[in-house]
Design an enzyme around this catalytic site. Structure first.
Site, PDB file in Angstrom:
ATOM      1  N   ASP A   1      -7.510  17.098 -15.274  1.00 45.65           N
ATOM      2  CA  ASP A   1      -7.826  15.717 -15.615  1.00 45.65           C
ATOM      3  C   ASP A   1      -7.579  15.581 -17.116  1.00 45.65           C
ATOM      4  O   ASP A   1      -8.311  16.138 -17.936  1.00 45.65           O
ATOM      5  CB  ASP A   1      -9.293  15.428 -15.248  1.00 45.65           C
ATOM      6  CG  ASP A   1      -9.717  13.992 -15.574  1.00 45.65           C
ATOM      7  OD1 ASP A   1      -9.094  13.369 -16.454  1.00 45.65           O
ATOM      8  OD2 ASP A   1     -10.687  13.520 -14.962  1.00 45.65           O
TER       9      ASP A   1
ATOM     10  N   TYR B   1     -16.508  15.216 -15.236  1.00 47.65           N
ATOM     11  CA  TYR B   1     -16.901  13.806 -15.165  1.00 47.65           C
ATOM     12  C   TYR B   1     -17.848  13.578 -13.976  1.00 47.65           C
ATOM     13  O   TYR B   1     -17.631  14.131 -12.888  1.00 47.65           O
ATOM     14  CB  TYR B   1     -15.628  12.961 -15.015  1.00 47.65           C
ATOM     15  CG  TYR B   1     -15.909  11.500 -14.814  1.00 47.65           C
ATOM     16  CD1 TYR B   1     -16.328  10.699 -15.870  1.00 47.65           C
ATOM     17  CD2 TYR B   1     -15.762  10.915 -13.562  1.00 47.65           C
ATOM     18  CE1 TYR B   1     -16.595   9.362 -15.684  1.00 47.65           C
ATOM     19  CE2 TYR B   1     -16.029   9.582 -13.363  1.00 47.65           C
ATOM     20  CZ  TYR B   1     -16.456   8.804 -14.435  1.00 47.65           C
ATOM     21  OH  TYR B   1     -16.720   7.479 -14.235  1.00 47.65           O
TER      22      TYR B   1
ATOM     23  N   LYS C   1      -8.795   4.331 -19.041  1.00 50.98           N
ATOM     24  CA  LYS C   1      -9.133   4.718 -20.410  1.00 50.98           C
ATOM     25  C   LYS C   1      -7.896   4.570 -21.312  1.00 50.98           C
ATOM     26  O   LYS C   1      -7.382   3.486 -21.451  1.00 50.98           O
ATOM     27  CB  LYS C   1      -9.701   6.138 -20.408  1.00 50.98           C
ATOM     28  CG  LYS C   1     -10.719   6.396 -19.275  1.00 50.98           C
ATOM     29  CD  LYS C   1     -12.016   5.620 -19.409  1.00 50.98           C
ATOM     30  CE  LYS C   1     -12.883   5.670 -18.149  1.00 50.98           C
ATOM     31  NZ  LYS C   1     -13.162   6.994 -17.615  1.00 50.98           N
TER      32      LYS C   1
ATOM     33  N   ARG D   1       0.836  -1.209   0.000  1.00 47.92           N
ATOM     34  CA  ARG D   1       0.000   0.000   0.000  1.00 47.92           C
ATOM     35  C   ARG D   1       0.871   1.259   0.000  1.00 47.92           C
ATOM     36  O   ARG D   1       0.477   2.299  -0.497  1.00 47.92           O
ATOM     37  CB  ARG D   1      -0.975  -0.003   1.190  1.00 47.92           C
ATOM     38  CG  ARG D   1      -1.912   1.190   1.216  1.00 47.92           C
ATOM     39  CD  ARG D   1      -3.178   0.931   2.041  1.00 47.92           C
ATOM     40  NE  ARG D   1      -2.884   0.383   3.349  1.00 47.92           N
ATOM     41  CZ  ARG D   1      -2.456   1.096   4.393  1.00 47.92           C
ATOM     42  NH1 ARG D   1      -2.288   2.386   4.291  1.00 47.92           N
ATOM     43  NH2 ARG D   1      -2.202   0.509   5.553  1.00 47.92           N
TER      44      ARG D   1
HETATM   45  C1  LIG Z   1     -13.612   7.524 -16.365  1.00 46.82           C
HETATM   46  C2  LIG Z   1     -13.207   8.866 -15.941  1.00 46.82           C
HETATM   47  C3  LIG Z   1     -12.879   9.143 -14.604  1.00 46.82           C
HETATM   48  C4  LIG Z   1     -13.021   8.108 -13.510  1.00 46.82           C
HETATM   49  O1  LIG Z   1     -12.086   7.090 -13.649  1.00 46.82           O
HETATM   50  P1  LIG Z   1     -12.290   5.602 -13.050  1.00 46.82           P
HETATM   51  O2  LIG Z   1     -11.058   4.913 -13.476  1.00 46.82           O
HETATM   52  O3  LIG Z   1     -13.555   5.047 -13.633  1.00 46.82           O
HETATM   53  O4  LIG Z   1     -12.406   5.762 -11.560  1.00 46.82           O
HETATM   54  C5  LIG Z   1     -12.453  10.412 -14.298  1.00 46.82           C
HETATM   55  N1  LIG Z   1     -12.347  11.379 -15.231  1.00 46.82           N
HETATM   56  C6  LIG Z   1     -12.661  11.156 -16.520  1.00 46.82           C
HETATM   57  C7  LIG Z   1     -12.527  12.262 -17.503  1.00 46.82           C
HETATM   58  C8  LIG Z   1     -13.098   9.896 -16.912  1.00 46.82           C
HETATM   59  O5  LIG Z   1     -13.416   9.680 -18.198  1.00 46.82           O
END
Ligand SMILES: *Cc1c(COP(=O)(O)O)cnc(C)c1O
Length: 432
Positions: free
Chosen positions: A223, A151, A248, A98
């Protein structure tokens, strides 16, 4: 295993300076964490090279070409570990997974090199990265500025959890610079925006927002999930910290849930300490998959960029398509993005089909190549409709007020052959 043994295999990095306590924000910090066997790459190399080689653990025992999976929850205690405890340097020595694990460090070094960051942290999900970052970089009594169309998970965190944690949040249109600046208060600590928004692909002017943040002594967190560091590097534009849903594009194969935080070692150390308490650890096996996915990031992004552009060009002006949202189009409203991007605009394209949501449903079921699924950034194309997924909690009127009109389709172009995707879309449009 003695301290000499572990030192001999390279687990000393990070303790070489006069590190005092982790929470001493003025102490000198090394990049990393990494051992001497984690491959450091020249940052001037191209993303394609960095993606393949950055951070690979070059195993001194076997000579394995790939990073071994350090599938362990804990590590032998020795003088090095005790000294790390004593000096507040437990991020730099493998002690407990962790806290850190060489498999995580490989991913982190690769992600840091790609984003041009000093340090990175891999987490169990994008939301874990985002929540840990926001909590770590703000205090009770502070104020946050973010976009009303972030998001959904981030929006809920900002709306539900931040106020009860003593952080007030103002939601603005991220593309309206005057609104961003007007929202700032003396107690504003953090600005949080996405480099490209979902589903309409709006692009805030990150350079100008970074200037605003600096002028008001606030941090800018971006992000960068929708663009990836192959297409845009927010730190180069003045952001302080970058976060990703590595689920993603970074992983790219729709088979891992993970997140990444990247920035200066000072900030990432603070996020790491927060993530330790939240518990958003990434399994070594997931790190192996993520590292493998990352190796082809530049290669994959080229195909995603091309395919989305080809689809946008085909859809724009099609008689059954009322609107297309894609940065490559001349009528795209945020033209500054052309100067900020390095490669292209990613694989997302959003468009409104004639006939509203019923026609959009019909169109989707007529597609033969993409899967009907949420998420994005995988090698396989995915398609979904905001009205019955990401934005289903809004009324039709509320959706329209933020630009999501009936018939809107969100298409995540994969890496298939462009002609196949276009022909499939063309045929499906004929059914409505
Ligand atoms: C999918 C997504 C998230 C969240 O990510 P997870 O891996 O599902 O927790 C945050 N920001 C954006 C822009 C996303 O597309």
């Amino acid at each position: 295993m003695s301290e000499q043994d572990r030192t001999a295999v390279g687990f000393r990095a990070g303790l070489e300076d006069d590190a005092q306590w982790l929470n001493d924000l003025k102490r000198r910090r090394n990049p990393g964490p990494r051992s001497v066997h984690h491959r450091a790459v020249d940052p001037s190399l191209g993303a394609a090279t960095v993606a393949v080689h950055g951070g690979t653990y070059e195993d001194p025992v076997t000579g394995a070409v790939g990073t071994p999976v350090f599938q362990t929850s804990t590590f032998l205690l020795d003088d090095l570990s005790y000294s790390a405890f004593e000096r507040g340097a437990t991020r730099d020595v493998p002690i407990y997974t962790r806290y850190g694990n060489p498999s995580q460090w490989s991913v982190q070094e690769k992600a840091a090199a790609l984003e041009g960051a000093e340090s990175a942290l891999v987490t169990s999900s994008g939301m874990s990265a985002i929540a840990s970052t926001i909590y770590a970089l703000t205090n009770n009594g502070s104020h946050i500025v973010t976009a009303y169309d972030v998001y959904g998970g981030t929006y809920n965190l900002m709306r539900e959890d931040m106020p009860s944690a003593g952080r007030e949040v103002t939601f603005v249109d991220s593309t309206d610079l005057a609104a961003v600046e007007a929202a700032i208060r003396p107690e504003t600590q953090l600005l949080f925006f996405e480099s490209l928004t979902n589903p309409l692909l709006k692009a805030p002017q990150l350079r100008a927002i970074a200037d605003i943040a600096k002028r008001h002594d606030a941090l800018l967190v971006v992000d960068n999930t929708f663009l990836s560091p192959v297409n845009l590097r927010p730190l180069d534009l003045g952001a302080d910290v970058v976060v990703h849903s590595a689920t993603k594009y970074l992983n790219g194969h729709s088979d891992v849930t993970a997140g990444v935080v990247a920035g200066s070692r000072k900030f990432v150390d603070r996020v790491w300490a927060q993530a330790l308490r939240f518990g958003g650890t990434t399994e070594p096996l997931a790190c192996y998959l993520l590292e493998r996915g990352l190796k082809t990031l530049a290669l994959r992004m080229r195909a995603h960029n091309d395919n989305a552009e080809r689809l946008a060009a085909f859809l724009d002006g099609h008689e059954k398509v009322l609107a297309v949202h894609h940065p490559s189009l001349d009528h795209y409203p945020h033209q500054h993005l052309r100067e900020d991007v390095l490669g292209g605009y990613g694989g997302m394209v959003a468009f409104e089909v004639a006939g509203g949501d019923d026609a959009a449903l019909k169109f989707c079921s007529a597609l033969r190549i993409p899967y009907l699924a949420t998420s994005l950034g995988g090698v396989e194309s995915l398609v979904s409709l905001p009205f019955n997924t990401s934005h289903c909690s809004l009324t039709t009127a509320q959706r329209a007020s933020i630009g999501i009109r009936p018939g809107l389709v969100r298409y995540s172009a994969g890496v298939e052959r462009a002609e196949d995707l276009v022909a499939d879309v063309a045929r499906a449009l004929e059914t409505i």
